[in-house]
Design an enzyme around this catalytic site. Sequence first.
Site, short mmCIF file in Angstrom:
data_model
loop_
_atom_site.label_atom_id
_atom_site.label_comp_id
_atom_site.label_asym_id
_atom_site.label_seq_id
_atom_site.Cartn_x
_atom_site.Cartn_y
_atom_site.Cartn_z
N TYR A 172 -12.94 1.14 -14.81
CA TYR A 172 -11.61 0.60 -14.51
C TYR A 172 -11.06 -0.20 -15.70
O TYR A 172 -9.92 0.01 -16.15
CB TYR A 172 -11.70 -0.29 -13.27
CG TYR A 172 -10.37 -0.85 -12.79
CD1 TYR A 172 -9.53 -0.11 -11.96
CD2 TYR A 172 -9.95 -2.13 -13.16
CE1 TYR A 172 -8.31 -0.62 -11.51
CE2 TYR A 172 -8.74 -2.65 -12.71
CZ TYR A 172 -7.93 -1.89 -11.88
OH TYR A 172 -6.73 -2.41 -11.44
N SER A 181 -3.34 -3.99 -15.83
CA SER A 181 -4.12 -5.00 -15.11
C SER A 181 -4.50 -6.08 -16.10
O SER A 181 -4.54 -5.83 -17.31
CB SER A 181 -5.41 -4.37 -14.55
OG SER A 181 -6.35 -5.37 -14.18
P1 NAD Z 1 -3.40 0.57 -3.58
O1 NAD Z 1 -4.75 1.13 -3.33
O2 NAD Z 1 -2.59 0.10 -2.42
O3 NAD Z 1 -2.50 1.55 -4.41
C1 NAD Z 1 -2.99 2.59 -5.23
C2 NAD Z 1 -2.19 3.82 -4.90
O4 NAD Z 1 -2.57 4.88 -5.79
C3 NAD Z 1 -2.47 4.31 -3.47
O5 NAD Z 1 -1.26 4.57 -2.81
C4 NAD Z 1 -3.26 5.60 -3.69
O6 NAD Z 1 -3.05 6.57 -2.68
C5 NAD Z 1 -2.67 6.05 -5.02
N1 NAD Z 1 -3.51 7.04 -5.69
C6 NAD Z 1 -4.86 6.98 -5.89
N2 NAD Z 1 -5.26 8.11 -6.50
C7 NAD Z 1 -4.16 8.88 -6.70
C8 NAD Z 1 -3.93 10.14 -7.28
N3 NAD Z 1 -4.94 10.87 -7.78
N4 NAD Z 1 -2.66 10.62 -7.32
C9 NAD Z 1 -1.62 9.90 -6.79
N5 NAD Z 1 -1.80 8.70 -6.23
C10 NAD Z 1 -3.04 8.20 -6.18
O7 NAD Z 1 -3.64 -0.65 -4.59
P2 NAD Z 1 -2.60 -1.45 -5.51
O8 NAD Z 1 -3.20 -2.77 -5.73
O9 NAD Z 1 -1.24 -1.36 -4.96
O10 NAD Z 1 -2.69 -0.66 -6.90
C11 NAD Z 1 -1.56 -0.19 -7.60
C12 NAD Z 1 -1.80 -0.33 -9.09
O11 NAD Z 1 -1.91 -1.72 -9.42
C13 NAD Z 1 -3.09 0.33 -9.58
O12 NAD Z 1 -2.86 0.95 -10.83
C14 NAD Z 1 -4.02 -0.88 -9.76
O13 NAD Z 1 -5.01 -0.64 -10.73
C15 NAD Z 1 -3.04 -1.92 -10.22
N6 NAD Z 1 -3.51 -3.30 -10.09
C16 NAD Z 1 -3.70 -3.86 -8.86
C17 NAD Z 1 -4.14 -5.17 -8.80
C18 NAD Z 1 -4.36 -5.89 -7.49
O14 NAD Z 1 -4.86 -7.02 -7.52
N7 NAD Z 1 -4.01 -5.29 -6.36
C19 NAD Z 1 -4.40 -5.90 -9.97
C20 NAD Z 1 -4.20 -5.28 -11.19
C21 NAD Z 1 -3.76 -3.99 -11.24
#
Ligand code: NAD
Length: 270
Positions: free
Chosen positions: A168, A155
Amino acid sequence: MSYSPYLLKGQKALVTGASSGIGEAIARHLAASGAAVAINYHSEAEEAQKIVDDIKVANGEAISIQADVSKEDQVKAMFSQTLKQFGTIDILVNNAGLQKDSPFIEMSLDQWNAVIGVNLTGQFLCAREAAKEFLRRGVKPDISCAAGKIICISSVHEIIPWAGHVNYATSKGGINMMMRSIAQELAPHKIRVNSIAPGAIKTPINKSAWETPEAEAKLLKLIPAKRVGNVEDIAKAAVWLASDDSDYVNGETLFVDGGMTLYPGFTQNG
Ligand code: NAD
């Protein structure tokens, strides 16, 4: 999607947390690029199955596997199942992540441990299992010039401090040093380990930051590109890092953030 179905032909991938958001898009793009994909999910079995079905309809190969990435026994079982079904693994995308936000002095140990457990320990556990298989199998030149590729989804908060989200931001800062240390250790074995650091991407994890026009306008002040990112922005970068096109890239974090880490607050007239 504009990818060649031959780019990752013959390669086997595992994407964690792939039943939604960024993980889902990465899984779909890897499959469209020719990889067989294991879709890890935590609790969304139906959503994961739908992605598997879509990939199969498009003549791709996919399976879904339930596992909590913070649990060592479940991660080991997930890799056993992937190896049983696919024979090996070439690409791991460490994507699963969550937030448990709280003002610092009110943050409970459970909130701290939950986020570190999934976002950081989960990536460690999966990377370790993937690396064991990469080392066992070695390079198959007709498949890839690398013995394996690991992509950690980090991130912008691996470098931007984030008040109210100390668990986080700490987990993402930890991913940077974990990723680079693994890359340093495994590079001589032709294993590449890199991160993608997304900025603000429209997914369920950060819905409150973009779902109303007011919230989105506030968010756009932090983004020089003046648009909130979409999941395809990240998936395209992941395909490149998974492919031999990025063979000389190792231990790097690729920021895909519309310029968020350019600190737009410092512009004179922006
Ligand atoms: P999201 O909530 O759609 O995806 C997160 C996924 O992780 C979900 O499918 C959830 O079920 C899964 N998950 C949570 N706990 C888990 C566990 N214990 N075991 C297996 N799976 C688990 O959100 P996203 O934005 O798609 O996030 C994906 C990644 O991207 C994350 O690591 C997040 O930190 C990172 N990220 C997202 C953003 C953003 O703006 N969306 C920005 C920076 C980083």
